[in-house]
Design a protein around this motif. Sequence first.
Motif, PDB file in Angstrom:
ATOM      1  N   SER A  99     -23.465  26.941 -23.428  1.00 22.18           N
ATOM      2  CA  SER A  99     -24.200  27.043 -22.171  1.00 22.18           C
ATOM      3  C   SER A  99     -23.335  27.720 -21.110  1.00 22.18           C
ATOM      4  O   SER A  99     -22.168  27.357 -20.942  1.00 22.18           O
ATOM      5  CB  SER A  99     -24.612  25.650 -21.694  1.00 22.18           C
ATOM      6  OG  SER A  99     -25.256  25.722 -20.449  1.00 22.18           O
ATOM      7  N   PRO A 100     -23.898  28.692 -20.380  1.00 20.63           N
ATOM      8  CA  PRO A 100     -23.113  29.319 -19.304  1.00 20.63           C
ATOM      9  C   PRO A 100     -22.915  28.374 -18.116  1.00 20.63           C
ATOM     10  O   PRO A 100     -22.018  28.565 -17.311  1.00 20.63           O
ATOM     11  CB  PRO A 100     -23.956  30.536 -18.911  1.00 20.63           C
ATOM     12  CG  PRO A 100     -25.336  30.212 -19.349  1.00 20.63           C
ATOM     13  CD  PRO A 100     -25.219  29.300 -20.523  1.00 20.63           C
ATOM     14  N   GLU A 101     -23.764  27.356 -18.034  1.00 17.62           N
ATOM     15  CA  GLU A 101     -23.666  26.360 -16.962  1.00 17.62           C
ATOM     16  C   GLU A 101     -22.803  25.187 -17.428  1.00 17.62           C
ATOM     17  O   GLU A 101     -22.685  24.937 -18.626  1.00 17.62           O
ATOM     18  CB  GLU A 101     -25.065  25.846 -16.598  1.00 17.62           C
ATOM     19  CG  GLU A 101     -26.041  26.924 -16.178  1.00 17.62           C
ATOM     20  CD  GLU A 101     -25.750  27.481 -14.809  1.00 17.62           C
ATOM     21  OE1 GLU A 101     -25.215  26.753 -13.961  1.00 17.62           O
ATOM     22  OE2 GLU A 101     -26.063  28.656 -14.582  1.00 17.62           O
ATOM     23  N   PRO A 102     -22.229  24.414 -16.509  1.00 14.96           N
ATOM     24  CA  PRO A 102     -21.436  23.240 -16.910  1.00 14.96           C
ATOM     25  C   PRO A 102     -22.324  22.193 -17.610  1.00 14.96           C
ATOM     26  O   PRO A 102     -23.457  21.963 -17.215  1.00 14.96           O
ATOM     27  CB  PRO A 102     -20.916  22.685 -15.583  1.00 14.96           C
ATOM     28  CG  PRO A 102     -21.070  23.778 -14.594  1.00 14.96           C
ATOM     29  CD  PRO A 102     -22.193  24.636 -15.072  1.00 14.96           C
ATOM     30  N   THR A 103     -21.778  21.594 -18.667  1.00 17.67           N
ATOM     31  CA  THR A 103     -22.484  20.541 -19.395  1.00 17.67           C
ATOM     32  C   THR A 103     -21.968  19.182 -18.940  1.00 17.67           C
ATOM     33  O   THR A 103     -20.945  19.094 -18.239  1.00 17.67           O
ATOM     34  CB  THR A 103     -22.279  20.695 -20.908  1.00 17.67           C
ATOM     35  OG1 THR A 103     -20.880  20.692 -21.176  1.00 17.67           O
ATOM     36  CG2 THR A 103     -22.897  21.983 -21.422  1.00 17.67           C
ATOM     37  N   LYS A 104     -22.675  18.125 -19.356  1.00 18.56           N
ATOM     38  CA  LYS A 104     -22.271  16.760 -19.009  1.00 18.56           C
ATOM     39  C   LYS A 104     -22.319  15.916 -20.275  1.00 18.56           C
ATOM     40  O   LYS A 104     -23.203  16.102 -21.116  1.00 18.56           O
ATOM     41  CB  LYS A 104     -23.220  16.173 -17.969  1.00 18.56           C
ATOM     42  CG  LYS A 104     -23.322  16.970 -16.699  1.00 18.56           C
ATOM     43  CD  LYS A 104     -24.436  16.441 -15.825  1.00 18.56           C
ATOM     44  CE  LYS A 104     -24.785  17.435 -14.748  1.00 18.56           C
ATOM     45  NZ  LYS A 104     -26.008  17.065 -14.028  1.00 18.56           N
ATOM     46  N   LEU A 105     -21.402  14.965 -20.377  1.00 23.01           N
ATOM     47  CA  LEU A 105     -21.318  14.084 -21.532  1.00 23.01           C
ATOM     48  C   LEU A 105     -21.017  12.669 -21.054  1.00 23.01           C
ATOM     49  O   LEU A 105     -20.126  12.477 -20.218  1.00 23.01           O
ATOM     50  CB  LEU A 105     -20.214  14.564 -22.486  1.00 23.01           C
ATOM     51  CG  LEU A 105     -19.827  13.636 -23.630  1.00 23.01           C
ATOM     52  CD1 LEU A 105     -20.969  13.489 -24.630  1.00 23.01           C
ATOM     53  CD2 LEU A 105     -18.580  14.164 -24.322  1.00 23.01           C
ATOM     54  N   ARG A 106     -21.774  11.710 -21.595  1.00 25.98           N
ATOM     55  CA  ARG A 106     -21.490  10.297 -21.288  1.00 25.98           C
ATOM     56  C   ARG A 106     -21.484   9.526 -22.611  1.00 25.98           C
ATOM     57  O   ARG A 106     -22.440   9.610 -23.375  1.00 25.98           O
ATOM     58  CB  ARG A 106     -22.523   9.723 -20.334  1.00 25.98           C
ATOM     59  CG  ARG A 106     -22.292   8.272 -20.015  1.00 25.98           C
ATOM     60  CD  ARG A 106     -23.029   7.765 -18.801  1.00 25.98           C
ATOM     61  NE  ARG A 106     -24.430   8.079 -18.805  1.00 25.98           N
ATOM     62  CZ  ARG A 106     -25.188   8.118 -17.706  1.00 25.98           C
ATOM     63  NH1 ARG A 106     -24.658   7.885 -16.519  1.00 25.98           N
ATOM     64  NH2 ARG A 106     -26.465   8.410 -17.788  1.00 25.98           N
ATOM     65  N   VAL A 107     -20.409   8.804 -22.859  1.00 23.36           N
ATOM     66  CA  VAL A 107     -20.276   7.965 -24.049  1.00 23.36           C
ATOM     67  C   VAL A 107     -20.207   6.518 -23.575  1.00 23.36           C
ATOM     68  O   VAL A 107     -19.347   6.166 -22.762  1.00 23.36           O
ATOM     69  CB  VAL A 107     -19.006   8.324 -24.857  1.00 23.36           C
ATOM     70  CG1 VAL A 107     -18.867   7.418 -26.068  1.00 23.36           C
ATOM     71  CG2 VAL A 107     -19.033   9.787 -25.262  1.00 23.36           C
ATOM     72  N   THR A 108     -21.107   5.678 -24.092  1.00 28.90           N
ATOM     73  CA  THR A 108     -21.174   4.281 -23.689  1.00 28.90           C
ATOM     74  C   THR A 108     -21.275   3.419 -24.938  1.00 28.90           C
ATOM     75  O   THR A 108     -22.023   3.742 -25.853  1.00 28.90           O
ATOM     76  CB  THR A 108     -22.402   4.024 -22.791  1.00 28.90           C
ATOM     77  OG1 THR A 108     -22.388   4.959 -21.704  1.00 28.90           O
ATOM     78  CG2 THR A 108     -22.409   2.619 -22.233  1.00 28.90           C
TER      79      THR A 108
END
Length: 195
Positions: A99-108
């Motif tokens: 992705s050219p845009e910033p990605t987000k990741l959340r691990v719970t």
Amino acid sequence: AASDVYKRQQFRPIGSVQRRLKGFLRDERATVAIEGIIMIPMLFWGYVAMFTFFDAYRQTSVNVKAAYTISDMVSRETTPINPAYMNGAYALLELLTRSPEPTKLRVTVIRWDNVNQKYKMDWSKTKGNIGALTNTAVGGMASKLPVMVHNERLIFIETWSKYSPPFRVGLQEQDLYNAVFTRPRFAPQVIWNDS
């Protein structure tokens, strides 16, 4: 007599227009060119729309596969996860989604407390511009979480990636969100270590 015909034609302009219109409608010369002028923009728009919708489905599929890959990777861990591991998982997400845009990741990591009849969070860590989950937020997701036995752990992976369509054909720019649940495979729980 010729002057009478001339006078009749002179006083019947509507009849003359009707004849010319009928002649125009019967004339089949240059119909392919007219049809082409009408159809080529429609065909071009159809091609562009198909390309855009295919690209959107492709990006959605890639994001889902990336979320499952990270979820499977975390579920196989038998040693504690640390910030370096999260950096690597985030780099993998960016590599897979491209992705050219910033990605987000959340691990719970979530567990079920049978005594209090509610889901509780063991830990939640993020990369990108997103906050960690809280116990309150986990409790609010109870209808979306699977049924679990007492103290069973669940790895909850969430990913976000912004999608911008290449052409404006009805699709808007949007965040592609994916959530994946996985049980730990080789250990009863996945542990976080800050060091």
